[in-house]
Structure formats: C-alpha cells, structure tokens
Design a protein around this motif. Structure first.
Motif, PDB file in Angstrom:
ATOM      1  N   LEU A 154       0.942  -0.892   0.024  1.00 46.35           N
ATOM      2  CA  LEU A 154       0.003   0.280   0.334  1.00 46.35           C
ATOM      3  C   LEU A 154       0.876   1.189  -0.319  1.00 46.35           C
ATOM      4  CD1 LEU A 154      -2.980  -0.800   2.738  1.00 46.35           C
ATOM      5  CD2 LEU A 154      -2.784  -0.578   0.042  1.00 46.35           C
ATOM      6  N   ALA A 155       1.823   1.040   1.074  1.00 48.41           N
ATOM      7  CA  ALA A 155       2.749   2.402   0.482  1.00 48.41           C
ATOM      8  C   ALA A 155       3.342   2.348  -0.024  1.00 48.41           C
ATOM      9  CB  ALA A 155       3.674   2.324   1.772  1.00 48.41           C
ATOM     10  N   LYS A 156       4.068   1.673  -1.009  1.00 47.67           N
ATOM     11  CA  LYS A 156       4.685   1.830  -2.377  1.00 47.67           C
ATOM     12  C   LYS A 156       3.479   2.429  -3.332  1.00 47.67           C
ATOM     13  CE  LYS A 156       7.937   0.330  -3.472  1.00 47.67           C
ATOM     14  NZ  LYS A 156       9.560   0.050  -3.288  1.00 47.67           N
ATOM     15  N   VAL A 157       2.331   1.720  -3.553  1.00 48.51           N
ATOM     16  CA  VAL A 157       1.407   1.389  -4.541  1.00 48.51           C
ATOM     17  C   VAL A 157       0.897   3.992  -3.730  1.00 48.51           C
ATOM     18  CG1 VAL A 157      -1.406   1.892  -4.906  1.00 48.51           C
ATOM     19  CG2 VAL A 157       0.090  -0.218  -4.846  1.00 48.51           C
ATOM     20  N   GLY A 158       0.767   4.458  -2.901  1.00 45.15           N
ATOM     21  CA  GLY A 158       0.671   5.501  -2.738  1.00 45.15           C
ATOM     22  C   GLY A 158       2.054   6.659  -3.215  1.00 45.15           C
ATOM     23  N   ASP A 159       3.323   6.248  -2.506  1.00 36.59           N
ATOM     24  CA  ASP A 159       4.040   6.538  -3.231  1.00 36.59           C
ATOM     25  C   ASP A 159       4.043   6.706  -5.167  1.00 36.59           C
ATOM     26  OD1 ASP A 159       5.255   7.037  -0.203  1.00 36.59           O
ATOM     27  OD2 ASP A 159       6.768   5.244  -1.194  1.00 36.59           O
ATOM     28  N   VAL A 160       4.291   5.987  -5.720  1.00 28.93           N
ATOM     29  CA  VAL A 160       3.910   5.952  -6.749  1.00 28.93           C
ATOM     30  C   VAL A 160       2.610   7.284  -6.924  1.00 28.93           C
ATOM     31  CG1 VAL A 160       3.818   4.762  -8.702  1.00 28.93           C
ATOM     32  CG2 VAL A 160       5.013   3.555  -7.175  1.00 28.93           C
ATOM     33  N   ALA A 161       0.987   6.477  -6.325  1.00 27.79           N
ATOM     34  CA  ALA A 161       0.408   7.479  -6.698  1.00 27.79           C
ATOM     35  C   ALA A 161       1.021   8.953  -6.751  1.00 27.79           C
ATOM     36  CB  ALA A 161      -0.835   7.377  -6.224  1.00 27.79           C
ATOM     37  N   LEU A 162       1.239  10.032  -5.543  1.00 24.16           N
ATOM     38  CA  LEU A 162       1.380  10.264  -5.543  1.00 24.16           C
ATOM     39  C   LEU A 162       1.893  11.435  -6.359  1.00 24.16           C
ATOM     40  CD1 LEU A 162       1.169  13.082  -3.760  1.00 24.16           C
ATOM     41  CD2 LEU A 162       3.039  12.110  -2.326  1.00 24.16           C
ATOM     42  N   LYS A 163       3.359  10.656  -6.818  1.00 21.68           N
ATOM     43  CA  LYS A 163       4.357  11.011  -7.911  1.00 21.68           C
ATOM     44  C   LYS A 163       3.634  11.361  -8.696  1.00 21.68           C
ATOM     45  CE  LYS A 163       8.977   9.683 -10.140  1.00 21.68           C
ATOM     46  NZ  LYS A 163       9.244   8.340 -10.306  1.00 21.68           N
ATOM     47  N   GLN A 164       3.201  10.317  -9.587  1.00 23.88           N
ATOM     48  CA  GLN A 164       1.814  10.034 -10.939  1.00 23.88           C
ATOM     49  C   GLN A 164       1.503  11.796 -10.673  1.00 23.88           C
ATOM     50  OE1 GLN A 164       1.956   8.790 -13.807  1.00 23.88           O
ATOM     51  NE2 GLN A 164       0.462  10.115 -14.506  1.00 23.88           N
ATOM     52  N   HIS A 165       0.638  12.145  -9.565  1.00 20.55           N
ATOM     53  CA  HIS A 165      -0.026  13.245  -9.235  1.00 20.55           C
ATOM     54  C   HIS A 165       0.370  14.381  -9.953  1.00 20.55           C
ATOM     55  CE1 HIS A 165      -3.708  15.657  -7.737  1.00 20.55           C
ATOM     56  NE2 HIS A 165      -2.208  16.655  -6.711  1.00 20.55           N
ATOM     57  N   LEU A 166       1.862  14.686  -8.726  1.00 17.61           N
ATOM     58  CA  LEU A 166       2.572  15.456  -9.261  1.00 17.61           C
ATOM     59  C   LEU A 166       3.212  15.856 -10.766  1.00 17.61           C
ATOM     60  CD1 LEU A 166       4.942  15.353  -6.201  1.00 17.61           C
ATOM     61  CD2 LEU A 166       2.755  17.321  -6.059  1.00 17.61           C
ATOM     62  N   ASN A 167       3.545  14.431 -11.701  1.00 16.53           N
ATOM     63  CA  ASN A 167       3.854  14.504 -12.627  1.00 16.53           C
ATOM     64  C   ASN A 167       2.566  14.939 -13.518  1.00 16.53           C
ATOM     65  OD1 ASN A 167       5.765  14.168 -14.592  1.00 16.53           O
ATOM     66  ND2 ASN A 167       4.774  12.716 -15.103  1.00 16.53           N
ATOM     67  N   GLN A 168       1.132  14.684 -13.029  1.00 16.06           N
ATOM     68  CA  GLN A 168       0.431  15.152 -14.017  1.00 16.06           C
ATOM     69  C   GLN A 168       0.376  16.763 -13.314  1.00 16.06           C
ATOM     70  OE1 GLN A 168      -0.827  13.309 -16.342  1.00 16.06           O
ATOM     71  NE2 GLN A 168      -2.962  12.840 -15.942  1.00 16.06           N
ATOM     72  N   LYS A 169       0.602  17.314 -13.151  1.00 15.29           N
ATOM     73  CA  LYS A 169      -0.244  18.242 -12.905  1.00 15.29           C
ATOM     74  C   LYS A 169       1.320  19.696 -13.158  1.00 15.29           C
ATOM     75  CE  LYS A 169      -1.467  20.682  -8.918  1.00 15.29           C
ATOM     76  NZ  LYS A 169      -0.900  20.921  -6.899  1.00 15.29           N
ATOM     77  N   GLU A 170       2.076  18.811 -12.960  1.00 18.49           N
ATOM     78  CA  GLU A 170       3.239  19.512 -13.267  1.00 18.49           C
ATOM     79  C   GLU A 170       2.971  19.545 -15.250  1.00 18.49           C
ATOM     80  OE1 GLU A 170       6.908  18.044 -12.801  1.00 18.49           O
ATOM     81  OE2 GLU A 170       7.044  18.394 -11.009  1.00 18.49           O
ATOM     82  N   GLN A 171       3.205  18.467 -15.847  1.00 16.42           N
ATOM     83  CA  GLN A 171       2.564  18.205 -16.778  1.00 16.42           C
ATOM     84  C   GLN A 171       1.207  19.116 -17.680  1.00 16.42           C
ATOM     85  OE1 GLN A 171       4.074  15.919 -19.182  1.00 16.42           O
ATOM     86  NE2 GLN A 171       5.395  15.760 -18.292  1.00 16.42           N
ATOM     87  N   ILE A 172       0.205  19.624 -17.059  1.00 18.58           N
ATOM     88  CA  ILE A 172      -1.003  20.095 -17.128  1.00 18.58           C
ATOM     89  C   ILE A 172      -0.573  22.088 -17.208  1.00 18.58           C
ATOM     90  CG2 ILE A 172      -2.766  20.979 -16.415  1.00 18.58           C
ATOM     91  CD1 ILE A 172      -3.776  18.346 -14.938  1.00 18.58           C
ATOM     92  N   VAL A 173       0.520  21.947 -16.674  1.00 22.40           N
ATOM     93  CA  VAL A 173       1.322  23.320 -16.562  1.00 22.40           C
ATOM     94  C   VAL A 173       2.074  23.397 -17.941  1.00 22.40           C
ATOM     95  CG1 VAL A 173       3.042  24.953 -15.663  1.00 22.40           C
ATOM     96  CG2 VAL A 173       1.309  23.739 -13.992  1.00 22.40           C
ATOM     97  N   LEU A 174       2.330  22.531 -18.262  1.00 26.92           N
ATOM     98  CA  LEU A 174       3.756  22.334 -19.807  1.00 26.92           C
ATOM     99  C   LEU A 174       2.341  22.416 -20.525  1.00 26.92           C
ATOM    100  CD1 LEU A 174       6.230  22.957 -20.809  1.00 26.92           C
ATOM    101  CD2 LEU A 174       6.506  20.208 -20.976  1.00 26.92           C
ATOM    102  N   PHE A 175       1.787  21.607 -20.888  1.00 28.31           N
ATOM    103  CA  PHE A 175       0.165  21.519 -21.822  1.00 28.31           C
ATOM    104  C   PHE A 175       0.102  23.268 -21.922  1.00 28.31           C
ATOM    105  CE2 PHE A 175      -3.510  21.029 -23.605  1.00 28.31           C
ATOM    106  CZ  PHE A 175      -3.190  20.312 -24.807  1.00 28.31           C
ATOM    107  N   HIS A 176      -0.317  23.621 -20.752  1.00 30.20           N
ATOM    108  CA  HIS A 176      -1.058  24.841 -20.892  1.00 30.20           C
ATOM    109  C   HIS A 176       0.063  26.083 -21.739  1.00 30.20           C
ATOM    110  CE1 HIS A 176      -4.659  24.264 -17.861  1.00 30.20           C
ATOM    111  NE2 HIS A 176      -4.575  24.122 -18.341  1.00 30.20           N
ATOM    112  N   GLN A 177       1.129  25.921 -21.312  1.00 32.43           N
ATOM    113  CA  GLN A 177       2.371  27.126 -21.790  1.00 32.43           C
ATOM    114  C   GLN A 177       2.038  27.013 -23.087  1.00 32.43           C
ATOM    115  OE1 GLN A 177       5.971  26.230 -18.924  1.00 32.43           O
ATOM    116  NE2 GLN A 177       4.708  27.680 -16.863  1.00 32.43           N
ATOM    117  N   LYS A 178       2.560  25.289 -23.866  1.00 42.07           N
ATOM    118  CA  LYS A 178       2.768  24.709 -24.814  1.00 42.07           C
ATOM    119  C   LYS A 178       1.602  25.586 -25.850  1.00 42.07           C
ATOM    120  CE  LYS A 178       6.597  21.917 -24.319  1.00 42.07           C
ATOM    121  NZ  LYS A 178       6.980  23.025 -25.615  1.00 42.07           N
ATOM    122  N   MET A 179       0.236  25.706 -25.192  1.00 41.77           N
ATOM    123  CA  MET A 179      -0.756  25.426 -26.179  1.00 41.77           C
ATOM    124  C   MET A 179      -1.158  27.221 -26.324  1.00 41.77           C
ATOM    125  SD  MET A 179      -2.416  22.800 -27.363  1.00 41.77           S
ATOM    126  CE  MET A 179      -3.471  23.652 -27.790  1.00 41.77           C
ATOM    127  N   GLY A 180      -0.405  27.801 -25.590  1.00 42.94           N
ATOM    128  CA  GLY A 180      -1.446  29.462 -25.078  1.00 42.94           C
ATOM    129  C   GLY A 180       0.377  29.835 -26.232  1.00 42.94           C
TER     130      GLY A 180
END
Length: 498
Positions: free
Chosen positions: A176-202
């Motif tokens: 469970l801890a392993k899954v939680g760590d990966v999920a959190l990392k994935q969430h933060l990575n998603q937020k970064e990707q969205i910001v980058l996507f917005h910048q490039k679309m802008g």
C-alpha cells in the motif's frame, strides 16, 4: 468554382442562429482581448470559453454545428470538429480528442510551420497524460487483493512499465505504501504536465495571432456528447475545462444537458444532482430556438423516407384551396393542430408513422390523414385510442382534447352551373367529421359504399374507400370491406417500438 453552402438543406432556420452565435463568440473574444491589453493581468478574466448548445434529440444540433463550423472556417478561424459518440469506444477520452485536434490543426501549410511545431510539442505533452501509471497500479492492487499471486502481480507491474519490484516487498502495508508513493508522484507529475501543456498551447495561440490569414479565437466543436457513456462524457468535459482551458480557445459543446444528467444520475444515484454538476463545466448555455411548426413538419417528412416517398398515399383535400401543399404535410399539420402537439410530440409521432408505413402491405393504399390521426391519438392517450377502437365514436374520444374543433379540412363543396361554366366551391369540414367518415365507411362493404350518400364533399372519402376494394368479386359470396379498421392493430404494434 462553386462555393460550398452548408445551409442548402436548412429546413429549421438554423443559419440565423449560427450567424448570431458566430458574431457573439467572436465579439466576446475581441472585447476581452482589448480589455486585457489595457488592464492588468488580474483585472480581466481569462479569455477562455465553453458554450453548451442545448436542444432535444432530433432537433438538428449536428446539422447546426457542422454549418457553424463551416462558417467559422470561411472567416479564417481554426476549427476542429469532434464527434464524441464516434470515439466513445476509447477508454480514455483524451486519446481521440488529441488525435482529432492534431488532424484538424496540423495543415502542413508552410506559413504556419512555426505554430504547428509548437502544437506538435503541446500534443506530445498531452499524450503523456494518457493511461496514467497510477491507474495501472490501482488496477494491479485490486487484482492482487482479489487473490492474484505475487509473481503474477510482479509480472503485471513489469508489463505496466513501472519498474521491477522484489517479491519480498509485497507485504500488505509495504504494498500500500509503494502504491501510495507512486500515485503521489504520478499526481505531481500530472500537475506539472498540465502546466507545461497550458504553456505550449498558449504559445501556439500567440503564434497564430501573428498570422494574417488566421483569426482568433480557435474553435473546438464537440458533438453528440449526450449519446456517450456517462463516465466518458464527464472525463471529456473535465479535459476540456482543465486541460484545454487555454486563453484563445473557445469550445462549443452540443448536448441535451437534461438527458445527459439523467444518464449520469443513473450511474451516481438519484440523490446526485447531475444536471447542476454538469453545468459547472460550461460558462454559458444557448438553447437552439424552436423552429416554426410548419418548417419542423416539413423537416420531419424529409427525415423519415417512408413518409416522404410512399407512392400510395391518399389524402382528401381541395387542391384549388391549398395550392402546392404536399398531402402528407397538410395532413400532419391538421392533426398537429387538433391535438396541439409540441415539436417533441411531432417528432415521436413521425417516428411511429414511419414505422407503420415501412411495414405496410405492398400495393395497399395508405389513408394518411386517418393514419396520422390514430398515431397521434395513441401518442396522446392510449386509453382514448383503445376506446375509439372499441366504439368508433371520434367525437367522444376527442372531448378531452383542447380546441380540437378548430382543426378542419377544406374539400370540394357543392357545384353550381351557369349557362356556360361550372364553379367549384370550397367547403370546410371539421377534422373529426372526416375521420368519422373513414371509420364509418370502414365497416361498409362494397355495395354499401357505392350506395352511400354523404353530405356533399365527404363523398370523396367513401370514393377512396371504394377504390381500396377489388374490381371483381363473387356477388354470391361475402362482400369485401375496406381494410381501414386494420389500422388500429398496425398502429398498436408500431407503438411498442421505443
């Protein structure tokens, strides 16, 4: 060279609605662009917009959106048209959405090469958000907890490309801890990707703004959303609002929000206020105006080929009074007036009429006025329809229908002869009297029909019923009778289609 006209088949007056929306959306964008240029960044809301175009099914939303898309393209706006229903098979709405945008906007025009390069980069970022690793881990965990072996789980994780883990690490809390760590990392990575996507679309939007032959905003039009799976529809709306909410990109989404709300509510429970939840994805709504009744009837007759093209339709009327009116149109209008049918009612009645006529026996005449009356009566009240079948008394079953007496049919009335000419006169007959004549004549045999003397113009109805019967018969045997009483059973069967 002929210029394509998207409104040649416009039967519902949708061109005017498209012109209004085009002027409104472009005007809205220009106003906010000017305000942003003369004010601080925080003083004006971001110049993004999501419009919901509302109309019931069958009211020409798709035709309207395609015409609007062509109008916007002709004015120089980049336009992508996305059929959500055609892509509903995908597990991830972003897949088809990005593919459609790529196909629509990457024209490979040399002058647009810089902008298209930036769009390529933006879409590449967007593709990284398809099938997040966290979803794969969550699925693997669920399967493990359902009894999957540790070796199988390790194989699943390796297939999901999330790294190689040792079997000894798969104790309960550790997993469970392993899954939680990966999920959190994935969430933060998603937020970064969205910001980058917005910048490039802008940057993509800004680059297009400098092109002389391109006008902003960019339009992305989404059709058929209310036909999709509820989960797919919501995920697509979330992608539109959060991922593609970039200044300079306007969305026009066609959906019957009430119908989609019912579908979503069926999944999430009756207490879930689905329509209110869905409205948060839209900045504004536009209800397609109801077309004039006669225009809608003409549209329905064209929409259903059995109604439009049946060769053996018969309707009694006085052509000198109605001119070039199509018999089906006249009959449908009279019945709609008698029952005060709404546009939605007319659509459902037309669908049932089409079903009856598609299954009609070859060579048999269709008394369309009677048929349209019976279908409408069944639609309005099944109990009244059954009572009419049992009693044959039209006036009795119509007592509960408001203002039915205003519906009348003009037939050829009595003629007068002068010394050298004959004058045909028109006379108006209440619709219920015409229908009653059909039902009364339907119980007569060929001898009775030939001897029947009805009041003036109603003779034409008896004449039509008589022509339904065979030219030759055995005078010593049973007399053939008109088949109009079979209409009740045919309408009843077609009414079971939904």
């Amino acid at each position: 060279m002929d210029v394509y006209n998207p409104w040649l088949q416009d039967r519902l007056g949708r061109k005017d609605a498209a012109s209004f929306l085009e002027n409104y959306l472009v005007g809205r964008y220009e106003l906010r662009r000017k305000l942003s240029a003369s004010a601080s960044t925080d003083a004006v809301e971001p110049n993004t917009f999501v419009l919901n175009v509302r109309a019931p099914w069958g009211f020409g939303k798709s035709f309207f959106l395609k015409g609007l898309a062509e109008e916007l393209k002709a004015k120089g706006h980049p336009v992508a048209f996305y059929d959500a229903w055609a892509n509903d098979f995908s597990d991830d709405p972003i897949v088809g959405f990005i593919a459609e945008i790529s196909q629509s906007f990457l024209s490979k025009t040399p002058s647009l090469a810089p902008a298209e390069k930036i769009l390529d980069e933006a879409l590449a970022v967007g593709k990284k958000m398809i099938k997040p690793v966290g979803k794969i881990l969550a699925g693997a965990l669920a399967k493990h907890l359902a009894g999957l072996s540790l070796d199988d789980l390790r194989a699943l994780l390796e297939d999901g490309d999330v790294g190689r883990l040792h079997a000894g690490e798969f104790d309960g809390e550790g997993l469970l801890a392993k899954v939680g760590d990966v999920a959190l990392k994935q969430h933060l990575n998603q937020k970064e990707q969205i910001v980058l996507f917005h910048q490039k679309m802008g940057r993509f939007v800004s680059t297009l703004e400098g092109q002389e032959d391109v006008r902003l905003p960019i339009f992305i039009i989404v059709d058929e959303l209310d036909r999709c799976r509820p989960s797919y529809a919501i995920e697509l709306l979330e992608a539109i609002k959060h991922l593609f909410g970039v200044p300079g990109i306007y969305f026009v989404v066609a959906t019957n929000l009430t119908q989609l709300g019912h579908s979503v509510g069926a999944v999430y429970g009756e207490k879930f206020d689905a329509e209110r939840y869905l409205k948060r994805f839209f900045d504004q709504e536009y209800a397609l105006p109801d077309p004039p009744r006669n225009d809608f009837i003409a549209f329905l007759i064209e929409k259903y080929p059995a109604i439009a093209h049946a060769a053996n339709i018969s309707v009694p009327y006085f052509p000198a009074h109605y001119g070039q009116t199509l018999p089906q149109h006249l009959a449908f209008s009279l019945v709609s007036e008698a029952f005060k049918l709404s546009l939605r009612d007319q659509l459902q009645v037309a669908a049932t009429l089409d079903a009856v006529m598609v299954s009609w026996p070859d060579g048999e005449r269709i008394h369309f006025l009677l048929l349209a009356f019976l279908v409408s009566l069944q639609h309005v009240s099944t109990a009244s329809f059954d009572r009419l079948d049992a009693t044959g008394n039209v006036a009795q079953v119509m007592d509960g229908v408001p203002d039915y007496r205003n519906a009348s049919l003009v037939l050829r009335g009595p003629s007068s002869r002068g010394d050298t000419f004959r004058v045909d006169r028109a006379r108006s007959y209440p619709l219920v009297e015409v229908i009653q004549t059909y039902l009364s004549g339907g119980k007569m045999d060929i001898r009775e029909l030939s001897e029947e003397s009805s009041p003036e113009g109603l003779n034409v109805v008896y004449g039509e019923l008589q022509r339904d019967l065979p030219n030759s018969y055995n005078p010593n045997g049973p007399m053939p009778t008109p088949p109009v009483l079979k209409y009740f059973a045919r309408v009843r069967h077609a009414g079971q289609l939904h």
